[in-house]
Design a protein around this motif. Structure first.
Motif, mmCIF file in Angstrom:
data_model
loop_
_atom_site.group_PDB
_atom_site.id
_atom_site.type_symbol
_atom_site.label_atom_id
_atom_site.label_comp_id
_atom_site.label_asym_id
_atom_site.label_seq_id
_atom_site.Cartn_x
_atom_site.Cartn_y
_atom_site.Cartn_z
ATOM 1 N N TYR A 79 -1.672 -3.213 -3.540
ATOM 2 C CA TYR A 79 -2.986 -3.794 -3.272
ATOM 3 C C TYR A 79 -3.253 -4.947 -4.231
ATOM 4 O O TYR A 79 -2.843 -4.903 -5.410
ATOM 5 C CB TYR A 79 -4.108 -2.773 -3.493
ATOM 6 N N ARG B 292 0.704 0.025 -6.069
ATOM 7 C CA ARG B 292 0.944 0.502 -4.708
ATOM 8 C C ARG B 292 0.989 -0.654 -3.707
ATOM 9 O O ARG B 292 1.278 -0.423 -2.535
ATOM 10 C CB ARG B 292 -0.143 1.502 -4.302
ATOM 11 N N MET C 174 -8.548 -4.535 -2.842
ATOM 12 C CA MET C 174 -9.650 -3.695 -3.303
ATOM 13 C C MET C 174 -10.641 -4.589 -4.034
ATOM 14 O O MET C 174 -10.293 -5.234 -5.021
ATOM 15 C CB MET C 174 -9.125 -2.605 -4.239
ATOM 16 N N GLY D 226 0.795 -1.217 0.000
ATOM 17 C CA GLY D 226 0.000 0.000 0.000
ATOM 18 C C GLY D 226 0.827 1.266 0.000
ATOM 19 O O GLY D 226 0.305 2.346 -0.304
ATOM 20 N N LYS E 75 -15.234 -1.022 -3.313
ATOM 21 C CA LYS E 75 -15.358 0.201 -4.103
ATOM 22 C C LYS E 75 -16.360 -0.002 -5.225
ATOM 23 O O LYS E 75 -16.412 -1.071 -5.840
ATOM 24 C CB LYS E 75 -14.008 0.581 -4.706
ATOM 25 N N GLU F 76 -7.310 2.032 -13.427
ATOM 26 C CA GLU F 76 -7.738 1.973 -12.029
ATOM 27 C C GLU F 76 -7.067 0.813 -11.309
ATOM 28 O O GLU F 76 -6.525 0.972 -10.208
ATOM 29 C CB GLU F 76 -9.257 1.827 -11.974
ATOM 30 N N TYR G 98 -8.253 10.775 -7.057
ATOM 31 C CA TYR G 98 -7.239 9.786 -6.686
ATOM 32 C C TYR G 98 -6.366 10.273 -5.527
ATOM 33 O O TYR G 98 -5.905 9.461 -4.711
ATOM 34 C CB TYR G 98 -6.397 9.409 -7.904
ATOM 35 N N LEU H 159 -7.322 5.946 2.155
ATOM 36 C CA LEU H 159 -6.936 4.559 2.384
ATOM 37 C C LEU H 159 -5.750 4.458 3.348
ATOM 38 O O LEU H 159 -5.708 3.545 4.189
ATOM 39 C CB LEU H 159 -6.597 3.888 1.056
ATOM 40 N N TYR I 150 -3.886 0.844 -8.073
ATOM 41 C CA TYR I 150 -3.876 0.161 -6.779
ATOM 42 C C TYR I 150 -2.819 -0.943 -6.726
ATOM 43 O O TYR I 150 -2.088 -1.063 -5.732
ATOM 44 C CB TYR I 150 -5.258 -0.409 -6.473
ATOM 45 N N THR I 151 -2.723 -1.778 -7.749
ATOM 46 C CA THR I 151 -1.786 -2.906 -7.694
ATOM 47 C C THR I 151 -0.338 -2.427 -7.638
ATOM 48 O O THR I 151 0.503 -3.053 -6.997
ATOM 49 C CB THR I 151 -1.974 -3.845 -8.893
ATOM 50 N N ASP J 293 -6.236 8.004 -2.118
ATOM 51 C CA ASP J 293 -4.952 7.539 -1.587
ATOM 52 C C ASP J 293 -4.788 7.966 -0.123
ATOM 53 O O ASP J 293 -4.385 7.163 0.731
ATOM 54 C CB ASP J 293 -3.815 8.106 -2.440
ATOM 55 N N PHE K 264 -6.335 -6.573 -6.338
ATOM 56 C CA PHE K 264 -7.499 -5.911 -6.935
ATOM 57 C C PHE K 264 -8.373 -6.979 -7.575
ATOM 58 O O PHE K 264 -7.903 -7.765 -8.397
ATOM 59 C CB PHE K 264 -7.038 -4.902 -7.986
#
Length: 622
Positions: free
Chosen positions: A426, A424, A399, A10, A480, A417, A609, A616, A421-422, A613, A428
């Protein structure tokens, strides 16, 4: 792998910044001119729709400087057409304009009232047929290309019209029509119309196929005019059919697969005729992965067409002068591009982003399925966390992404999208819950009468599937969704407390009663099918409207809303936010001025975004 830096999930530094997300182009459609020499496509640049033209290998150039090209019948789509050296487009105000592909200013060809969509030019270049909506009445209208005559209502009487087409002889037209409470994927009618000698007079209509329980999609005439093609969904799967206009012979070219997309907007195309009327090129959807096929209309022989690195194609258009196919294309590793596919290879005309992030940096999804409480197999696309510079031990935060609609599908196309996330750290998961398209008609209709329940169950089931396989930290899972997906987010937090650490709700439905009376015409009877009719099924509306149970929400939630949303009005979000505030539930609320049902402006996307960020990190990671 040994050179990777160890950092918490994350918190990985990502190349997908809010600025990167806001700077991407959106491709809506791409078409050939009638001579096959020039291409025109529509780009979404922040809040503007810009038409771009390219001839051969010459540099592309913009066609409109001031106008914002955006059709507004229903959810839009069918924004423009190209013919005889002109582009006819819908300006945001709803008027049709004509613009030369060479030079000169655009000129209005319809008066300033109502909204137009799906314009198509007659073979002789004199007339424009289009869908028109004004004061809750939809019609097929006709105007001449130079705009000197007042438009006429050519066909009327049905609640909705879509996908008009001209026969090559100019004396016949075809279109799709339907009535409430149906949506276009439920039951529609394909009509053939013969024009009078004056063209603008009465139309002699013939029903080709379709009814209240059979949907028909994308009518097209063969270039020589012998056949009328279409896709129909009568039973479980789609069929690609050609109908002989002289003998009424009906030939099925492909079946037992998914071909059509849910017609949420005007102008969707999933196939096109070759110029000699001997081939049709079309995309098959295999549970979210697209493949391109060619079928011989005489023999029925099918062959797969090589599409290189692309796993999803949209807005297929075949050149009228050869078999070159133009479309927008992408894959999980390749952002959207405008391309042509020919026997000699693939040409890229436009890229939606700088593509400075290499394909090796992208997370590639794997199909994932799990069992719903009623035993139904539920489907999704799982993207693992991926960043070449970082690693971390243990299970990552996840997510759970819920698509809108609810009639829709997440496919194996490019998802900025997911990459946000991935990259960072996460995991998904795109959930294609019961009610999604792409898995047969029975799967699509399974949600009816259970909206709010099954979709939330399947979101929980997807989260549990990740946990069971060690793919997600059970204490750091986020849900989400936007629109219908936002509705699922709220119901999941209400009816399945503690499963999700937090929720992100974008322009989500909170009150089914008010939605049934406040939303736009296109969807105003949608709830009759998804929930039930009023007042007979008022108990369902009460049970599954989040606003009546919002006191049960305890998990942190971020709510996002556009001020100009005509589909889910801002009052829906504001009502739930007032409850969160009263109960002291950790939350943020962001209203975006000038935005509607989704974000278009670069500044809005960047702000969104950034807020996500920060939210979260505060409520999920720390």
């Amino acid at each position: 792998m040994t050179n990777k830096q160890n950092a918490p999930f994350g918190f990985w530094k990502s190349s997908f910044t809010p600025s990167t997300m806001g700077g991407q182009l959106r491709f809506s459609d791409v078409l050939w001119d009638s001579d096959g020499q020039r291409l025109v496509w529509l780009e979404g640049r922040s809040g503007r729709g810009v038409l771009v033209c390219r001839e051969g290998t010459n540099a592309p150039y913009d066609l409109n400087d001031e106008h914002n090209v955006r059709a507004g019948v229903g959810y839009g789509g069918g924004d423009f057409t190209v013919s005889h050296g002109y582009v006819v487009y819908v300006e945001k105000s709803g008027r049709l304009f004509r613009q030369s592909l060479n030079s000169g200013p655009a000129g209005a060809i319809t008066p300033a009232f109502g909204h137009a969509g799906s314009p198509v030019v007659s073979p002789d270049g004199e007339w424009v047929l289009y869908v028109h909506s004004y004061e809750r009445t939809d019609v097929l209208a006709l105007t001449n290309l130079d705009g000197v005559k007042w438009p006429v209502n050519l066909v009327s009487g049905s609640d909705f019209y879509m996908q008009p087409a001209w026969h090559p002889d100019g004396g016949r037209i075809a279109w799709i029509e339907w009535d409430q409470p149906n949506m276009p994927w439920d039951g529609t009618r394909l009509k053939l119309g013969r024009l009078s000698e004056s063209v603008t007079g009465a139309v002699e209509e013939t029903l080709i196929t379709g009814n209240e329980e059979t949907s028909v999609f994308q009518p097209e005439f063969s270039p020589y005019g012998e056949w009328l093609s279409y896709i129909t969904t009568e039973d479980e799967w789609d069929e690609l059919i050609i109908h002989n206009l002289k003998s009424n012979e009906r030939v099925v070219l492909d079946k037992d697969t998914t071909l059509a997309e849910p017609a949420w907007i005007q102008g969707i195309r999933v196939y096109g005729w070759g110029p000699d009327s001997k081939e049709i090129y079309y995309q098959r959807n295999d549970q979210g992965t697209g493949t391109l096929w060619q079928v011989n209309t005489g023999t029925g022989e099918r062959s797969k067409v090589e599409t290189g690195p692309y796993s999803w194609l949209q807005q297929i258009s075949v050149s009228p002068s050869d078999n070159a196919i133009v479309c927008t294309a992408s894959s999980p590793a390749v952002p959207d591009r405008v391309i042509t596919i020919e026997s000699s290879g693939i040409t890229i005309h436009r890229r939606s982003s700088s593509e400075q992030v290499s394909a090796s940096e992208m997370s590639i999804p794997d199909p994932l399925s799990w069992e719903a409480p009623d035993g139904t197999r539920v489907y999704g696309l799982y993207y693992p966390p991926h960043n070449s510079r970082y690693s971390c031990e243990g299970a990552p935060p996840a997510m759970i992404a819920i698509h809108g609609g609810p009639t829709g599908q997440r496919t194996a196309n490019y998802s900025g999208e997911a990459a946000f996330y991935t990259s960072r750290g996460y995991a998904f998961l795109d959930v294609n819950y019961r009610g999604s398209t792409g898995y047969g008609r029975s799967y699509m209709v399974a949600l009816r009468g259970h909206w709010g329940a099954y979709d939330a169950e399947d979101a929980v089931g997807g989260a549990q599937a990740l946990i069971d396989q060690g793919l997600a930290d059970p204490d750091r899972i986020v849900i989400k969704g936007g629109s219908a997906g936002g509705y699922t987010v709220l119901n999941a937090l209400i009816h399945h407390p503690g499963v999700f650490k937090a929720g992100l709700c974008l322009y989500g439905v909170t009150n089914l009663f008010t939605l049934a009376t406040e939303t736009h015409k296109f969807e105003e009877k949608y709830l009759d099918l998804m929930v039930g009719t009023l007042p007979e099924h008022g108990d369902r509306y009460q049970a599954w409207s989040p606003i009546f149970h919002a006191d049960k929400i305890r998990d942190p939630i971020a709510v996002f809303q556009g001020t100009e949303d005509q589909v889910v009005p801002p009052g829906q979000a504001e009502s739930i936010v007032s409850v969160l505030h009263r109960n002291g539930v950790p939350h943020i609320y962001r209203r975006y001025e000038g935005e509607g049902h989704g974000w278009r402006k670069t500044s809005t996307i960047e702000s969104f975004y950034e807020d996500v960020d920060t939210f979260l990190k505060q409520y999920v990671l720390i």
